[in-house]
Design an enzyme around this catalytic site. Structure first.
Site, PDB file in Angstrom:
ATOM      1  N   ASP A  70       0.996  -0.807   0.455  1.00 28.63           N
ATOM      2  CA  ASP A  70      -0.189  -0.015   0.018  1.00 28.63           C
ATOM      3  C   ASP A  70       1.231   1.827  -0.071  1.00 28.63           C
ATOM      4  O   ASP A  70       1.914   1.260   0.634  1.00 28.63           O
ATOM      5  CB  ASP A  70      -1.114  -0.159   0.631  1.00 28.63           C
ATOM      6  N   MET A  71       0.180   2.616  -0.377  1.00 30.29           N
ATOM      7  CA  MET A  71       1.197   3.519  -0.483  1.00 30.29           C
ATOM      8  C   MET A  71       2.122   4.171   1.096  1.00 30.29           C
ATOM      9  O   MET A  71       2.544   4.366   0.807  1.00 30.29           O
ATOM     10  CB  MET A  71       0.235   4.819  -1.026  1.00 30.29           C
TER      11      MET A  71
END
Length: 251
Positions: A84-85
């Site tokens: 995820d970011m």
């Protein structure tokens, strides 16, 4: 045409030269392991892995394109795993299709171990445990995932590394499956959301502004040599600083 091989013959395989067409950008790339078949980096938080509709630029793929230019390399970027970011840690890239295919095969056969470290809200009493809860997407218009009766099978194992009397726990997590947001949803589901996770109930910007989740360990068989590999990335500075803040609460 097939020619029989005899002892002493040297057999070579030439892979076609490939490249990706992402726009190169000066984004820091931190290699942890690299050879002619693999690139494994320690991803910093704040970047999505590859361009999407919402993030067409400023991704790790753009940074790796610049890294290729700087190191005089040319390969097609094939991400083996995703983060995820705002998750930091080990991100693996296959430099050729064989490496990607072999890695995918190992993951299907559960030969790849992916371990994460996370700081969660609350004190987990059990030293270890397993969350076995199917995950799905309750609303196709929203990014959030959730535990759903008809969701995809999802299993996360956790082990307590350290308990903090101020109300937090440092845990190690081993993924048996790899669903989107799996660790984040599972830990929230059992009442211990990951600190800093605004989607699943762990938000606390005073302590950390992103989810305190780090991909710290990866083990696998090298896709070409067959050698057993173990790669690690230490806890990032922001998580170490958060632990110190947690220790100092109410002092």
């Amino acid at each position: 045409m097939y020619l029989p091989a005899t002892p002493g013959d040297i057999i070579t395989i030439e892979l076609p030269e490939e490249t990706s067409n992402f726009i190169p950008e000066p984004i820091d790339i931190h290699p942890v392991f690299e050879d002619s078949d693999l690139l494994i980096i320690n991803k910093q938080p704040g970047y999505v892995v590859h361009p999407t509709k919402g993030h067409p630029l400023h991704t790790m793929a753009n940074g790796i394109m610049k890294y290729m230019i700087d190191t005089n390399q040319s390969f097609k970027i094939r991400f083996i795993n995703r983060l995820d970011m705002n998750t930091s840690g080990l991100l693996a890239v296959a430099k050729n299709s064989h490496s990607q295919d072999e890695f995918t095969k190992q993951m299907k056969e559960n030969k790849v171990a992916k371990r994460y470290a996370a700081i969660v809200k609350g004190i987990i009493k059990e030293d270890s445990g397993t969350v076995n809860a199917p995950l799905g997407r309750p609303d196709p218009e929203r990014v959030e995932r959730g535990v759903m009766e008809n969701g995809a099978p999802s299993v996360t194992h956790y082990k307590v590394l350290k308990r903090y009397e101020t109300g937090y726990t440092l845990v190690e997590l081993l993924l048996e499956t790899g669903r989107t947001h799996q660790i984040r949803v599972h830990m929230s589901h059992i009442g211990f959301p990951i600190l800093g996770d605004h989607l699943y109930g762990g938000e606390n910007p005073w302590l950390i502004e992103r989810q305190a989740l780090h991909a710290r360990y990866l083990s696998f068989y090298h896709p070409v040599s067959g050698k057993w590999m173990e790669v690690e990335a230490p806890l990032p500075d922001d998580m170490l600083e958060t632990i110190e803040k947690i220790k100092s609460i109410n002092k």
